[in-house]
Design a protein around this motif. Sequence first.
Motif, PDB file in Angstrom:
ATOM      1  N   MET A 137       0.839  -1.200   0.000  1.00 26.87           N
ATOM      2  CA  MET A 137       0.000   0.000   0.000  1.00 26.87           C
ATOM      3  C   MET A 137       0.868   1.241   0.000  1.00 26.87           C
ATOM      4  O   MET A 137       0.623   2.181  -0.744  1.00 26.87           O
ATOM      5  N   ARG A 138       1.900   1.262   0.835  1.00 33.95           N
ATOM      6  CA  ARG A 138       2.780   2.432   0.910  1.00 33.95           C
ATOM      7  C   ARG A 138       3.405   2.724  -0.449  1.00 33.95           C
ATOM      8  O   ARG A 138       3.485   3.876  -0.869  1.00 33.95           O
ATOM      9  N   GLU A 139       3.835   1.692  -1.138  1.00 37.01           N
ATOM     10  CA  GLU A 139       4.443   1.863  -2.455  1.00 37.01           C
ATOM     11  C   GLU A 139       3.427   2.423  -3.460  1.00 37.01           C
ATOM     12  O   GLU A 139       3.727   3.350  -4.212  1.00 37.01           O
ATOM     13  N   LEU A 140       2.221   1.867  -3.483  1.00 39.81           N
ATOM     14  CA  LEU A 140       1.188   2.330  -4.412  1.00 39.81           C
ATOM     15  C   LEU A 140       0.772   3.764  -4.120  1.00 39.81           C
ATOM     16  O   LEU A 140       0.627   4.579  -5.037  1.00 39.81           O
ATOM     17  N   VAL A 141       0.566   4.081  -2.852  1.00 42.26           N
ATOM     18  CA  VAL A 141       0.155   5.436  -2.465  1.00 42.26           C
ATOM     19  C   VAL A 141       1.260   6.436  -2.785  1.00 42.26           C
ATOM     20  O   VAL A 141       0.996   7.522  -3.313  1.00 42.26           O
ATOM     21  N   LEU A 142       2.497   6.076  -2.484  1.00 43.94           N
ATOM     22  CA  LEU A 142       3.619   6.975  -2.768  1.00 43.94           C
ATOM     23  C   LEU A 142       3.727   7.260  -4.261  1.00 43.94           C
ATOM     24  O   LEU A 142       3.896   8.414  -4.671  1.00 43.94           O
ATOM     25  N   GLU A 143       3.616   6.234  -5.079  1.00 42.54           N
ATOM     26  CA  GLU A 143       3.704   6.443  -6.529  1.00 42.54           C
ATOM     27  C   GLU A 143       2.531   7.276  -7.046  1.00 42.54           C
ATOM     28  O   GLU A 143       2.705   8.119  -7.926  1.00 42.54           O
ATOM     29  N   ALA A 144       1.337   7.070  -6.503  1.00 45.45           N
ATOM     30  CA  ALA A 144       0.171   7.876  -6.906  1.00 45.45           C
ATOM     31  C   ALA A 144       0.389   9.334  -6.511  1.00 45.45           C
ATOM     32  O   ALA A 144       0.096  10.250  -7.287  1.00 45.45           O
ATOM     33  N   TRP A 145       0.904   9.555  -5.310  1.00 46.99           N
ATOM     34  CA  TRP A 145       1.199  10.918  -4.828  1.00 46.99           C
ATOM     35  C   TRP A 145       2.235  11.582  -5.734  1.00 46.99           C
ATOM     36  O   TRP A 145       2.086  12.744  -6.100  1.00 46.99           O
ATOM     37  N   ARG A 146       3.275  10.832  -6.109  1.00 45.21           N
ATOM     38  CA  ARG A 146       4.338  11.382  -6.959  1.00 45.21           C
ATOM     39  C   ARG A 146       3.812  11.845  -8.315  1.00 45.21           C
ATOM     40  O   ARG A 146       4.372  12.742  -8.933  1.00 45.21           O
ATOM     41  N   MET A 147       2.740  11.210  -8.786  1.00 41.88           N
ATOM     42  CA  MET A 147       2.148  11.607 -10.063  1.00 41.88           C
ATOM     43  C   MET A 147       1.485  12.978  -9.979  1.00 41.88           C
ATOM     44  O   MET A 147       1.279  13.620 -11.002  1.00 41.88           O
ATOM     45  N   CYS A 148       1.148  13.414  -8.763  1.00 37.30           N
ATOM     46  CA  CYS A 148       0.351  14.634  -8.580  1.00 37.30           C
ATOM     47  C   CYS A 148       1.150  15.856  -8.157  1.00 37.30           C
ATOM     48  O   CYS A 148       0.716  16.978  -8.403  1.00 37.30           O
ATOM     49  N   VAL A 149       2.250  15.660  -7.490  1.00 38.90           N
ATOM     50  CA  VAL A 149       2.980  16.810  -6.939  1.00 38.90           C
ATOM     51  C   VAL A 149       3.952  17.384  -7.966  1.00 38.90           C
ATOM     52  O   VAL A 149       4.380  16.681  -8.886  1.00 38.90           O
ATOM     53  N   PRO A 150       4.315  18.640  -7.793  1.00 41.31           N
ATOM     54  CA  PRO A 150       5.329  19.230  -8.676  1.00 41.31           C
ATOM     55  C   PRO A 150       6.659  18.481  -8.556  1.00 41.31           C
ATOM     56  O   PRO A 150       6.981  17.913  -7.506  1.00 41.31           O
ATOM     57  N   LYS A 151       7.422  18.489  -9.627  1.00 41.87           N
ATOM     58  CA  LYS A 151       8.698  17.764  -9.650  1.00 41.87           C
ATOM     59  C   LYS A 151       9.622  18.191  -8.509  1.00 41.87           C
ATOM     60  O   LYS A 151      10.328  17.365  -7.938  1.00 41.87           O
ATOM     61  N   LYS A 152       9.597  19.462  -8.169  1.00 46.23           N
ATOM     62  CA  LYS A 152      10.456  19.969  -7.092  1.00 46.23           C
ATOM     63  C   LYS A 152      10.090  19.324  -5.752  1.00 46.23           C
ATOM     64  O   LYS A 152      10.959  18.926  -4.986  1.00 46.23           O
ATOM     65  N   VAL A 153       8.804  19.171  -5.484  1.00 46.09           N
ATOM     66  CA  VAL A 153       8.340  18.554  -4.234  1.00 46.09           C
ATOM     67  C   VAL A 153       8.703  17.071  -4.230  1.00 46.09           C
ATOM     68  O   VAL A 153       9.167  16.531  -3.224  1.00 46.09           O
ATOM     69  N   ARG A 154       8.504  16.418  -5.346  1.00 48.73           N
ATOM     70  CA  ARG A 154       8.840  14.993  -5.471  1.00 48.73           C
ATOM     71  C   ARG A 154      10.337  14.777  -5.252  1.00 48.73           C
ATOM     72  O   ARG A 154      10.744  13.864  -4.520  1.00 48.73           O
ATOM     73  N   ALA A 155      11.166  15.635  -5.848  1.00 51.96           N
ATOM     74  CA  ALA A 155      12.614  15.501  -5.699  1.00 51.96           C
ATOM     75  C   ALA A 155      13.038  15.707  -4.243  1.00 51.96           C
ATOM     76  O   ALA A 155      13.897  14.970  -3.741  1.00 51.96           O
ATOM     77  N   GLU A 156      12.438  16.652  -3.566  1.00 50.94           N
ATOM     78  CA  GLU A 156      12.754  16.895  -2.154  1.00 50.94           C
ATOM     79  C   GLU A 156      12.352  15.692  -1.304  1.00 50.94           C
ATOM     80  O   GLU A 156      13.100  15.269  -0.418  1.00 50.94           O
ATOM     81  N   GLN A 157      11.181  15.115  -1.556  1.00 55.54           N
ATOM     82  CA  GLN A 157      10.727  13.944  -0.799  1.00 55.54           C
ATOM     83  C   GLN A 157      11.661  12.766  -1.044  1.00 55.54           C
ATOM     84  O   GLN A 157      12.012  12.043  -0.120  1.00 55.54           O
ATOM     85  N   GLU A 158      12.092  12.578  -2.283  1.00 56.10           N
ATOM     86  CA  GLU A 158      13.012  11.487  -2.602  1.00 56.10           C
ATOM     87  C   GLU A 158      14.352  11.685  -1.904  1.00 56.10           C
ATOM     88  O   GLU A 158      14.934  10.739  -1.390  1.00 56.10           O
ATOM     89  N   ARG A 159      14.829  12.928  -1.863  1.00 61.09           N
ATOM     90  CA  ARG A 159      16.087  13.228  -1.176  1.00 61.09           C
ATOM     91  C   ARG A 159      15.971  12.900   0.311  1.00 61.09           C
ATOM     92  O   ARG A 159      16.857  12.282   0.893  1.00 61.09           O
TER      93      ARG A 159
END
Length: 120
Positions: A90-112
């Motif tokens: 579930m965590r993996e699916l939710v995280l990937e769905a969230w990543r599809m919606c947020v700006p690239k800058k926010v996604r990159a910060e979360q990944e970091r």
Amino acid sequence: MVTVEDVRRFAATLPRSSEHLIRDRVKFRVGRIVYVAFSRDETLMGFGFPKEEREALVASEPTKFQLPRESDLRFNWVVARTDALDVPEMRELVLEAWRMCVPKKVRAEQERLSIARPAP
């Protein structure tokens, strides 16, 4: 089995994520974009997923995943049975769905941050 509370705890850790109750259904959004939604009885969890990959996902585990209803096929969306999911999946699916919606800058910060601080 995954519950709304499991998703709620995880979604609360994701930047810009918010929870809403819309027509008696729990939904998680980034801005106005829904990335996870539960059926009224909470037995199904819909989530953002690339259209071009969803047929393969459903075919790989048809007892766990299903296509959305016909009127939602135009969206990047798949549905999972909550009783067939475990929390790490579930965590993996939710995280990937969230990543599809947020700006690239926010996604990159979360990944970091996730690299610096591994998930429990």
